[in-house]
Design a protein around this motif. Structure first.
Motif, PDB file in Angstrom:
ATOM      1  N   LEU A 253      19.471  47.248  44.605  1.00 36.08           N
ATOM      2  CA  LEU A 253      19.240  47.031  43.241  1.00 36.08           C
ATOM      3  C   LEU A 253      19.146  45.517  42.757  1.00 36.08           C
ATOM      4  CD1 LEU A 253      21.533  50.082  41.799  1.00 36.08           C
ATOM      5  CD2 LEU A 253      19.095  49.618  41.930  1.00 36.08           C
ATOM      6  N   ALA A 254      19.767  44.813  43.322  1.00 37.44           N
ATOM      7  CA  ALA A 254      19.805  43.149  43.040  1.00 37.44           C
ATOM      8  C   ALA A 254      18.502  42.849  43.545  1.00 37.44           C
ATOM      9  CB  ALA A 254      21.026  42.412  43.988  1.00 37.44           C
ATOM     10  N   PHE A 255      17.824  43.239  44.446  1.00 36.97           N
ATOM     11  CA  PHE A 255      16.356  42.410  44.783  1.00 36.97           C
ATOM     12  C   PHE A 255      15.370  43.001  43.832  1.00 36.97           C
ATOM     13  CE2 PHE A 255      18.278  42.638  49.303  1.00 36.97           C
ATOM     14  CZ  PHE A 255      18.825  41.393  49.244  1.00 36.97           C
ATOM     15  N   ILE A 256      15.645  44.224  43.246  1.00 36.93           N
ATOM     16  CA  ILE A 256      14.568  44.729  42.329  1.00 36.93           C
ATOM     17  C   ILE A 256      14.932  44.236  41.016  1.00 36.93           C
ATOM     18  CG2 ILE A 256      13.963  46.841  41.217  1.00 36.93           C
ATOM     19  CD1 ILE A 256      14.988  48.475  43.511  1.00 36.93           C
ATOM     20  N   SER A 257      16.199  43.838  40.845  1.00 35.21           N
ATOM     21  CA  SER A 257      16.366  43.151  39.463  1.00 35.21           C
ATOM     22  C   SER A 257      15.635  41.705  39.523  1.00 35.21           C
ATOM     23  CB  SER A 257      18.054  42.787  39.281  1.00 35.21           C
ATOM     24  OG  SER A 257      18.689  44.239  39.183  1.00 35.21           O
ATOM     25  N   GLN A 258      15.683  40.977  40.703  1.00 34.13           N
ATOM     26  CA  GLN A 258      14.960  39.542  40.765  1.00 34.13           C
ATOM     27  C   GLN A 258      13.536  39.854  40.433  1.00 34.13           C
ATOM     28  OE1 GLN A 258      15.946  37.929  44.630  1.00 34.13           O
ATOM     29  NE2 GLN A 258      18.136  37.781  44.106  1.00 34.13           N
ATOM     30  N   GLU A 259      12.903  40.892  40.918  1.00 35.07           N
ATOM     31  CA  GLU A 259      11.634  41.151  40.737  1.00 35.07           C
ATOM     32  C   GLU A 259      11.082  41.478  39.359  1.00 35.07           C
ATOM     33  OE1 GLU A 259       8.945  40.616  43.002  1.00 35.07           O
ATOM     34  OE2 GLU A 259      10.755  39.966  44.154  1.00 35.07           O
ATOM     35  N   ILE A 260      12.110  42.290  38.574  1.00 34.86           N
ATOM     36  CA  ILE A 260      11.794  42.619  37.282  1.00 34.86           C
ATOM     37  C   ILE A 260      11.850  41.226  36.364  1.00 34.86           C
ATOM     38  CG2 ILE A 260      13.105  43.771  35.173  1.00 34.86           C
ATOM     39  CD1 ILE A 260      13.981  45.699  36.929  1.00 34.86           C
ATOM     40  N   GLY A 261      12.929  40.492  36.837  1.00 34.69           N
ATOM     41  CA  GLY A 261      13.096  39.233  35.984  1.00 34.69           C
ATOM     42  C   GLY A 261      11.799  38.240  36.289  1.00 34.69           C
ATOM     43  N   ARG A 262      11.272  38.258  37.267  1.00 35.39           N
ATOM     44  CA  ARG A 262      10.121  37.484  37.707  1.00 35.39           C
ATOM     45  C   ARG A 262       8.859  37.815  36.681  1.00 35.39           C
ATOM     46  NH1 ARG A 262      10.100  37.933  42.663  1.00 35.39           N
ATOM     47  NH2 ARG A 262      11.144  36.036  43.109  1.00 35.39           N
ATOM     48  N   GLU A 263       8.709  39.124  36.615  1.00 36.15           N
ATOM     49  CA  GLU A 263       7.616  39.570  35.745  1.00 36.15           C
ATOM     50  C   GLU A 263       7.994  39.488  34.410  1.00 36.15           C
ATOM     51  OE1 GLU A 263       4.936  40.531  37.263  1.00 36.15           O
ATOM     52  OE2 GLU A 263       5.870  40.837  39.207  1.00 36.15           O
ATOM     53  N   ILE A 264       9.017  39.584  33.867  1.00 39.90           N
ATOM     54  CA  ILE A 264       9.424  39.363  32.557  1.00 39.90           C
ATOM     55  C   ILE A 264       8.962  37.765  32.327  1.00 39.90           C
ATOM     56  CG2 ILE A 264      11.130  39.094  30.967  1.00 39.90           C
ATOM     57  CD1 ILE A 264      12.398  41.427  32.215  1.00 39.90           C
ATOM     58  N   ASN A 265       9.543  36.812  32.947  1.00 47.16           N
ATOM     59  CA  ASN A 265       9.234  35.549  32.842  1.00 47.16           C
ATOM     60  C   ASN A 265       7.680  35.111  32.918  1.00 47.16           C
ATOM     61  OD1 ASN A 265      12.105  34.694  32.705  1.00 47.16           O
ATOM     62  ND2 ASN A 265      12.136  34.738  35.035  1.00 47.16           N
ATOM     63  N   THR A 266       7.050  35.918  33.655  1.00 49.77           N
ATOM     64  CA  THR A 266       5.661  35.404  33.689  1.00 49.77           C
ATOM     65  C   THR A 266       4.900  35.926  32.660  1.00 49.77           C
ATOM     66  OG1 THR A 266       5.570  36.076  36.379  1.00 49.77           O
ATOM     67  CG2 THR A 266       3.529  35.949  35.042  1.00 49.77           C
ATOM     68  N   GLU A 285      17.702  39.439  28.205  1.00 47.47           N
ATOM     69  CA  GLU A 285      19.218  39.581  27.709  1.00 47.47           C
ATOM     70  C   GLU A 285      19.570  41.153  28.333  1.00 47.47           C
ATOM     71  OE1 GLU A 285      22.110  40.255  23.420  1.00 47.47           O
ATOM     72  OE2 GLU A 285      19.827  39.992  23.539  1.00 47.47           O
ATOM     73  N   GLU A 286      18.985  42.074  28.243  1.00 48.19           N
ATOM     74  CA  GLU A 286      19.299  43.384  28.928  1.00 48.19           C
ATOM     75  C   GLU A 286      19.323  43.353  30.543  1.00 48.19           C
ATOM     76  OE1 GLU A 286      20.207  45.828  26.981  1.00 48.19           O
ATOM     77  OE2 GLU A 286      19.727  44.445  25.135  1.00 48.19           O
ATOM     78  N   LEU A 287      18.649  42.238  31.313  1.00 49.69           N
ATOM     79  CA  LEU A 287      18.525  42.165  32.458  1.00 49.69           C
ATOM     80  C   LEU A 287      19.738  41.626  32.980  1.00 49.69           C
ATOM     81  CD1 LEU A 287      16.799  42.905  35.043  1.00 49.69           C
ATOM     82  CD2 LEU A 287      15.698  40.593  34.727  1.00 49.69           C
ATOM     83  N   GLU A 288      20.055  40.594  32.222  1.00 54.12           N
ATOM     84  CA  GLU A 288      21.341  39.792  32.523  1.00 54.12           C
ATOM     85  C   GLU A 288      22.622  40.740  32.514  1.00 54.12           C
ATOM     86  OE1 GLU A 288      22.123  36.867  33.921  1.00 54.12           O
ATOM     87  OE2 GLU A 288      19.765  36.955  33.897  1.00 54.12           O
ATOM     88  N   LYS A 289      22.614  41.717  31.589  1.00 54.91           N
ATOM     89  CA  LYS A 289      23.650  42.699  31.566  1.00 54.91           C
ATOM     90  C   LYS A 289      23.438  43.762  32.923  1.00 54.91           C
ATOM     91  CE  LYS A 289      23.591  43.119  26.315  1.00 54.91           C
ATOM     92  NZ  LYS A 289      23.231  44.041  25.235  1.00 54.91           N
ATOM     93  N   ILE A 290      22.242  43.914  33.342  1.00 52.57           N
ATOM     94  CA  ILE A 290      22.166  44.906  34.513  1.00 52.57           C
ATOM     95  C   ILE A 290      22.841  44.109  35.774  1.00 52.57           C
ATOM     96  CG2 ILE A 290      20.700  45.990  35.997  1.00 52.57           C
ATOM     97  CD1 ILE A 290      18.711  46.426  33.805  1.00 52.57           C
ATOM     98  N   LYS A 291      22.273  42.873  35.727  1.00 49.66           N
ATOM     99  CA  LYS A 291      22.764  41.882  36.951  1.00 49.66           C
ATOM    100  C   LYS A 291      24.204  41.767  37.021  1.00 49.66           C
ATOM    101  CE  LYS A 291      18.493  39.045  37.532  1.00 49.66           C
ATOM    102  NZ  LYS A 291      18.173  37.885  37.340  1.00 49.66           N
TER     103      LYS A 291
END
Length: 298
Positions: A253-266, A285-291
Motif C-alpha cells: 500500500l505504501a508503494f501504491i500511495s507513491q504512485e497515486i501521489g505521482r499522478e496527482i502531482n503531474t 491532503e487526503e493522501l498524506e492522511k492515508i500515508k
C-alpha cells in the motif's frame, strides 16, 4: 483486511505450585524489533520463542515478558523447625523479657525469623529444585494464547484503520471527479487563449506556420491530463483491492500511495488551472492522511 501493528495480549495461569503470565505489547516498526524477558530456566528456549513470535506477528516493536513466580508457601515446602536453635533462642528471649519488661509473647514471635530457625532437609531441597523446572510444554499454550490475543487486537484496530483509510480514498475520488467535470472548461479556456495568440502573430511578417503548428501540438500535449486521470483511477482501484487481501499489505500500500501521489502531482503541474490546483491540494491532503495511517499497518 488490514491489520494494525499496535497490539496487546496477556495470558495467565495459576496453579498450586506456580503462577505464570505472558504479556505481549506491540507498536509500529519497519521491521520486527523483539525484546524478551524470560525466567532463567527458560533461557534455552529463547530461539524457539523468537521464531514463534516472528512467524505470528511478522512486524512491529514487540516486548514479550514471561513472568513466573511461586507462592511463598510452595517455595518453602519441606522446611522444618530447627528445635535446638529455637530452644536456645527462647531461653535467651525469656532473659531479655525479664530485664526489659517486654511481653514474652511478642518476643517469641521473633524466634521463627532467627537465622537457623528453619532448615530444609537435603532431600526436600532437591525436590524443590526439581519443581522449578516446569515443563516448557506446560507453559507453551500461554504463549500461543497471548499471541492470539495480540493478533485479535491487531485485527480490531485494522478494521478501524480500513474504514478510515477508505474514507480518505473516497474523498480523493470525489475531488478527481470534480477535476474531470472542470477539465472541459479548462480546455476551452486554453483553446481561446491559443486563438487569441494566433490572431496576434499571424499578421507578423516573421510568422512560420510549420513551427507554430509544432509548438501548438507540443503545448496541447503538455497540458493534456487525460492519461494521468486514467492512471490515477486505476491506482485508486488497485489500492482498494489490496486493502482486502488476506496477507499483510502495508508495504504494498505504501508503494501504491507513491504512485497515486505521482499522478496527482503531474495533474497539478500540467493542468495550469487554478481550480484544478485547488483540487490537487485537497487530494494531496487526503493522501498524506492515508500515508500516515499506512505507517500503522502490518
Amino acid at each position: 483486511m488490514l491489520q494494525s501493528m499496535t497490539g496487546y495480549g496477556i495470558a495467565h495461569r495459576e496453579t498450586d505450585t506456580y503462577a505464570a503470565t505472558v504479556e505481549i505489547k506491540s507498536l509500529n516498526s519497519k521491521t520486527l524489533d523483539l525484546s524478551l524477558r524470560l525466567p532463567r530456566f527458560l533461557q534455552d528456549r529463547e530461539l524457539e520463542i523468537r521464531n514463534l513470535v516472528t512467524k505470528s506477528l511478522i512486524r512491529g516493536k514487540v516486548n514479550l515478558n514471561l513472568d513466573f513466580t511461586r507462592p511463598r508457601a510452595a517455595a518453602r515446602t519441606g522446611a522444618v523447625l530447627n528445635e535446638a536453635v529455637l530452644l536456645l533462642a527462647l531461653e535467651e528471649l525469656r532473659q531479655v523479657s525479664a530485664r526489659s519488661g517486654a511481653s514474652l509473647e511478642q518476643l517469641t514471635a521473633l524466634a521463627h525469623a532467627l537465622p537457623g530457625a528453619l532448615r530444609i532437609p537435603a532431600d526436600s531441597t532437591a525436590a524443590t529444585e526439581e519443581e522449578e523446572e516446569v515443563p516448557w510444554e506446560e507453559l507453551l499454550p500461554l504463549l500461543h494464547e497471548a499471541l492470539d490475543r495480540v493478533n485479535q487486537f491487531r485485527r480490531d484496530e485494522g478494521q478501524a484503520l480500513t474504514n478510515e483509510i477508505l474514507s480518505y480514498l473516497d474523498k480523493i475520488r470525489i475531488q478527481l471527479a470534480d477535476v474531470e467535470r472542470h477539465d472541459p472548461t479548462r480546455i476551452e479556456q486554453v483553446r481561446q487563449r491559443l486563438q487569441n495568440h494566433l490572431a496576434e502573430i499571424t499578421g507578423s511578417e516573421h510568422f512560420n506556420p510549420t513551427r507554430f503548428e509544432q509548438e501548438v501540438l507540443y503545448y496541447i500535449e503538455k497540458l493534456d491530463i487525460a492519461e494521468e486521470k486514467v492512471r490515477l483511477v486505476n491506482h485508486l482501484h488497485y489500492f482498494t483491492e489490496t486493502v482486502y487481501l488476506p496477507e499483510p499489505t502495508g508495504k504494498k500500500l505504501a508503494f501504491i500511495s507513491q504512485e497515486i501521489g505521482r499522478e496527482i502531482n503531474t495533474i497539478g503541474s500540467k493542468a495550469n488551472d487554478s481550480v484544478i490546483q485547488h483540487l490537487v491540494v485537497g487530494m494531496k491532503e487526503e493522501l498524506e492522511k492515508i500515508k500516515e495511517q499506512i505507517n500503522n499497518i502490518l
